[in-house]
Design an enzyme around this catalytic site. Structure first.
Site, mmCIF file in Angstrom:
data_model
loop_
_atom_site.group_PDB
_atom_site.id
_atom_site.type_symbol
_atom_site.label_atom_id
_atom_site.label_comp_id
_atom_site.label_asym_id
_atom_site.label_seq_id
_atom_site.Cartn_x
_atom_site.Cartn_y
_atom_site.Cartn_z
ATOM 1 N N LYS A 290 -20.812 41.576 -2.141
ATOM 2 C CA LYS A 290 -19.785 40.357 -1.847
ATOM 3 C C LYS A 290 -21.037 39.340 -1.560
ATOM 4 O O LYS A 290 -21.957 39.525 -0.467
ATOM 5 C CB LYS A 290 -19.023 40.524 -0.969
ATOM 6 C CG LYS A 290 -17.844 39.556 -1.376
ATOM 7 C CD LYS A 290 -16.795 39.521 0.101
ATOM 8 C CE LYS A 290 -15.766 38.848 -0.259
ATOM 9 N NZ LYS A 290 -15.062 39.001 1.250
HETATM 10 C C1 E4P Z 1 -11.515 38.149 1.534
HETATM 11 O O1 E4P Z 1 -12.597 38.102 0.337
HETATM 12 C C2 E4P Z 1 -11.922 36.895 2.537
HETATM 13 O O2 E4P Z 1 -12.442 36.725 2.750
HETATM 14 C C3 E4P Z 1 -10.680 36.116 3.441
HETATM 15 O O3 E4P Z 1 -9.496 36.644 2.352
HETATM 16 C C4 E4P Z 1 -10.413 35.325 3.482
HETATM 17 O O4 E4P Z 1 -9.578 35.574 4.545
HETATM 18 P P1 E4P Z 1 -9.597 34.398 5.874
HETATM 19 O O5 E4P Z 1 -8.964 32.835 5.090
HETATM 20 O O6 E4P Z 1 -7.626 34.406 6.148
HETATM 21 O O7 E4P Z 1 -9.792 34.224 6.776
#
Ligand code: E4P
Length: 225
Positions: A83
């Site tokens: 990522k």
């Molecule tokens: C996933 O890849 C993201 O990091 C995550 O969905 C972020 O979610 P949040 O906005 O609830 O922290």
């Protein structure tokens, strides 16, 4: 529509994986912090439980350092997806990793323009954050609709739209209506999706009526239990 689970909590992942509905997992530095675990250990355990893509996020901010971290993360398991943030350095890293056939999830996407850049960099997944857009009075789902529509114009884009920052089953339904490829769900959202009061009521009625028949469904398997 594929479902990823958005957590680094291995107990939650083990439990939800038994449903057969989990196609992958996403983590981020905040989720690793919340788990209280060593990142490499927890990613290795998740990759053992879920054979699909497991996103592990780099924390460096320049391309060379991101690629060095990606080497470490990739070595954990073949199903690790690296990522990277949607920055110029992140997209340079994305391109280099895709050239080496590594799965890449480009994260922290908040505009269709950013999503176009990620697709051009060859991202395997683009993660637009719907909940965080809604939080600032934007339209998270309008962003998903724009990205899906744009990607559909270009068959050469093979980036999958991974709806992130999901807060409710409604987000999942909307993402499905738009045709997003994947939604990454916090465990509680996947659990909420099972719930309907008429299911509970109907099941209670069926069981009560069945009890009145005095019957049992007994085959070799039931007898052995
Ligand atoms: C996933 O890849 C993201 O990091 C995550 O969905 C972020 O979610 P949040 O906005 O609830 O922290």
């Amino acid at each position: 529509m594929k479902f990823f689970i958005d957590t680094a909590d291995i107990d939650e992942i083990r439990d939800l994986a038994t449903t057969g509905l989990v196609d992958g997992v996403t983590t981020n530095p905040s989720l690793v912090m919340k788990s209280g675990r060593d990142m490499a250990d927890v990613i290795a355990e998740i990759c053992d439980v879920v054979p699909g893509p497991v996103s592990a996020e780099v924390t460096a901010t320049d391309t060379a350092a991101m690629l060095a971290e990606a080497d470490v993360l990739r070595a954990i398991a073949p199903n690790v997806a690296i990522k990277v943030p949607l920055t110029p350095d992140g997209l340079r890293a994305c391109k280099a990793l895709r050239d080496r056939d590594t799965m890449v999830n480009v994260t922290l996407c908040f505009s269709a323009a950013q999503a176009i850049l990620a697709a051009k960099a060859g991202a395997s997944f683009i993660s637009p954050f719907v909940g965080r857009v809604d939080d600032i009075a934007g339209e998270g789902m309008a962003l998903i609709a724009d990205i899906v529509e744009i990607y559909d114009q270009y068959p050469e884009f093979d980036t999958e739209v991974l709806v992130a920052s999901v807060r409710s089953p409604k987000h999942v339904v909307e993402a499905g209506r738009i045709g997003a490829h994947i939604a990454t769900l916090p465990p509680n959202v996947l659990r909420q999706m099972f719930n309907h009061p008429l299911t509970d009521k109907g099941l209670a009625q069926f069981l009560a009526d069945w009890e009145k028949t005095g019957q049992r469904i007994a085959g070799p398997r039931a007898a052995a239990e």
